[in-house]
Design an enzyme around this catalytic site. Structure first.
Site, short mmCIF file in Angstrom:
data_model
loop_
_atom_site.label_atom_id
_atom_site.label_comp_id
_atom_site.label_asym_id
_atom_site.label_seq_id
_atom_site.Cartn_x
_atom_site.Cartn_y
_atom_site.Cartn_z
N ASP A 86 0.84 -1.20 0.00
CA ASP A 86 0.00 0.00 0.00
C ASP A 86 0.87 1.25 0.00
O ASP A 86 2.08 1.18 0.28
CB ASP A 86 -0.95 0.01 1.22
N GLU A 150 0.26 -1.40 5.68
CA GLU A 150 1.33 -0.89 6.55
C GLU A 150 1.11 0.58 6.85
O GLU A 150 1.48 1.06 7.92
CB GLU A 150 2.69 -1.09 5.88
ZN LIG Z 1 6.56 2.41 4.16
#
Ligand SMILES: [Zn+2]
Length: 447
Positions: A86, A150
């Site tokens: 992401d 994340e």
């Molecule tokens: Zn990162």
């Protein structure tokens, strides 16, 4: 089978461009990200290795991919290469190029995620595919994980996997973002390795007052006026300077010269010295050696003609290694003084700092491998002020570091300004260096 630089560059650029174009933007909502687009691409890319690929979907679209090369010796240490898929949102107005086109211009690949951290996610996959296809038979198991979520809290990615699929992803040694940009020094480039992360303690400070008519403010108990004083005291508060071992080793390793080295490692003078440093370095130096208090949100008041009786102030507090909520509460009491008794402090997200020792077999292997790839280089430990998925693995018992390699073209300042910033891009030489790092490290560590 050996890979030449041209072949690595072609594969890494192509894969990274695909990941950028997938636009897996994580805006913090559970419905965003949609990382399954990038697990599709990676599964296709790794599909001809003959390895079993496992996909784990924490909720629709929030998917992570795991590939493993099983070791021959179950007692040998295992190692995980972990990259997130992401990216954070962009403000298109600030970009010179389309942030999701993945354009290669003059040897640089442009796009959101080019340095955070699709570059590493892609190069880890290129090295992993090469290792698998070349018949790499390690003693210890090598795992590749392309992980979702994340950039928010890891709820639909690393945390989910460790809670529900621990056997699939846990490894003794973990490597993920970030670090490895070359910091020039008189004795050759120093390569920072992230060995720890600050913790966070997010809290709401509720300030009470007494409601009344705003046409007669004299001697009223106005919660907004009290809140202003709370905010001022937090902004003025000077928590103690803490020179920890990681900071000392970083300063001594990079070697800023005798005068700066002394000032940057002296608890009595560092705070004042930060006032004189260039702003980027000053903020880093301060944050790495202090608990920080940033009031960020205020809510209060109901009507223009009513004295408010309730105001909420939210504060982003970042803690140093070893600090607990008890330490934070003491500092808050110091900061607020007599007002502490008049407010309620409610923590709503506590996330203690994590760190791994800067001495381990993996550290030694990273030092050996990177000194061959970057002439005269040496590793230095570094503490990051942000948070990465490494924290979940450290808590689960792994030794986890943030590392990668970058060419000399991409210095620390470029790197820092592009991280979550505008015009994010990476040069092709950096992609080649990182791919070689992952390949050589697997042989050195697990061979
Ligand atoms: Zn990162």
């Amino acid at each position: 089978m050996t890979l030449d630089d041209k072949q690595i560059a072609d594969e890494a650029v192509d894969l990274l461009a695909h990941l950028i174009r997938n636009e897996c933007v994580n805006d913090g909502t559970p419905e965003s990200g949609f990382e399954s687009r990038s697990t599709d691409v990676l599964a296709q890319y790794l599909g001809d290795t003959g390895l079993d690929l496992e996909r784990y979907e924490a909720r629709p679209g929030r998917e992570s991919l795991v590939a493993r090369i099983e070791g021959s010796d179950p007692s040998a240490p295992s190692m995980l290469y972990m990259g997130h898929t992401d990216v954070v949102p962009v403000n298109v107005d600030g970009w010179q190029r389309d942030p999701f086109a993945g354009e290669l211009v003059d040897g640089e690949l442009w796009g959101r995620g080019a340095v955070d951290m699709l570059n590493l996610t892609a190069t880890m996959a290129v090295a992993f595919r090469h290792l698998a296809k070349s018949g790499f038979t390690p003693r210890g198991t090598l795992i590749y994980l392309a992980v979702a979520d994340e950039e928010n809290l890891g709820t639909w990615g690393a945390e989910h996997l460790l809670n529900n699929e621990r056997d699939a992803v846990y490894a003794d040694f973990v490597i993920t973002e970030a670090g490895g940009f070359q910091m020039p020094s008189s004795t050759g480039p120093k390569l920072p390795v992230i060995v720890g992360e600050k913790g966070s303690y997010w809290c709401r400070i509720t300030v009470h007052g007494t409601p009344g008519h705003a046409s007669q403010p004299f001697r009223t108990d106005n919660a907004l006026v009290t809140a202003a004083e709370v905010v001022r005291r937090l902004a003025d508060f000077r928590p103690p300077t803490h020179i920890h071992d990681t900071w000392r080793r970083f300063i001594e390793g990079v070697d800023f010269g005798p005068d700066w080295n002394a000032k940057l490692t002296d608890e009595a003078t560092l705070h004042d010295f930060c006032e004189q440093l260039p702003i980027g370095l000053a903020r880093q130096a301060h944050a790495c050696t202090h608990t920080t208090f940033a009031p960020t949100i205020i809510h209060g008041g109901t009507k223009t003609n009513v004295i408010p009786d309730l105001v909420d102030v939210e504060v982003d507090i970042r803690t140093l290694p070893g600090q607990t909520s008890v330490d934070v509460e003491k500092m808050l009491a110091d900061a607020l003084g007599d007002l502490r008794a008049h407010v309620d402090v409610t923590p709503f997200d506590e996330n203690p700092s994590t760190s791994s020792p800067a001495d381990s077999p993996m550290w030694d292997a990273m030092a050996r491998v990177s000194s061959k790839l970057v002439d005269d280089s040496a590793l230095v430990p570094f503490l990051t002020v942000g948070a990465t998925d490494a924290r979940f693995f450290r808590r689960a018992g792994s030794i986890a570091y943030g590392f990668g390699l970058f060419s000399r073209k991409l210095g620390f300042d470029d790197y820092a300004s592009m991280f979550h910033g505008n015009d994010e891009r990476v040069d092709v030489d950096s992609l080649v260096l990182s791919t070689r790092l992952w390949d050589d490290l697997a042989h050195d560590m697990l061979g």
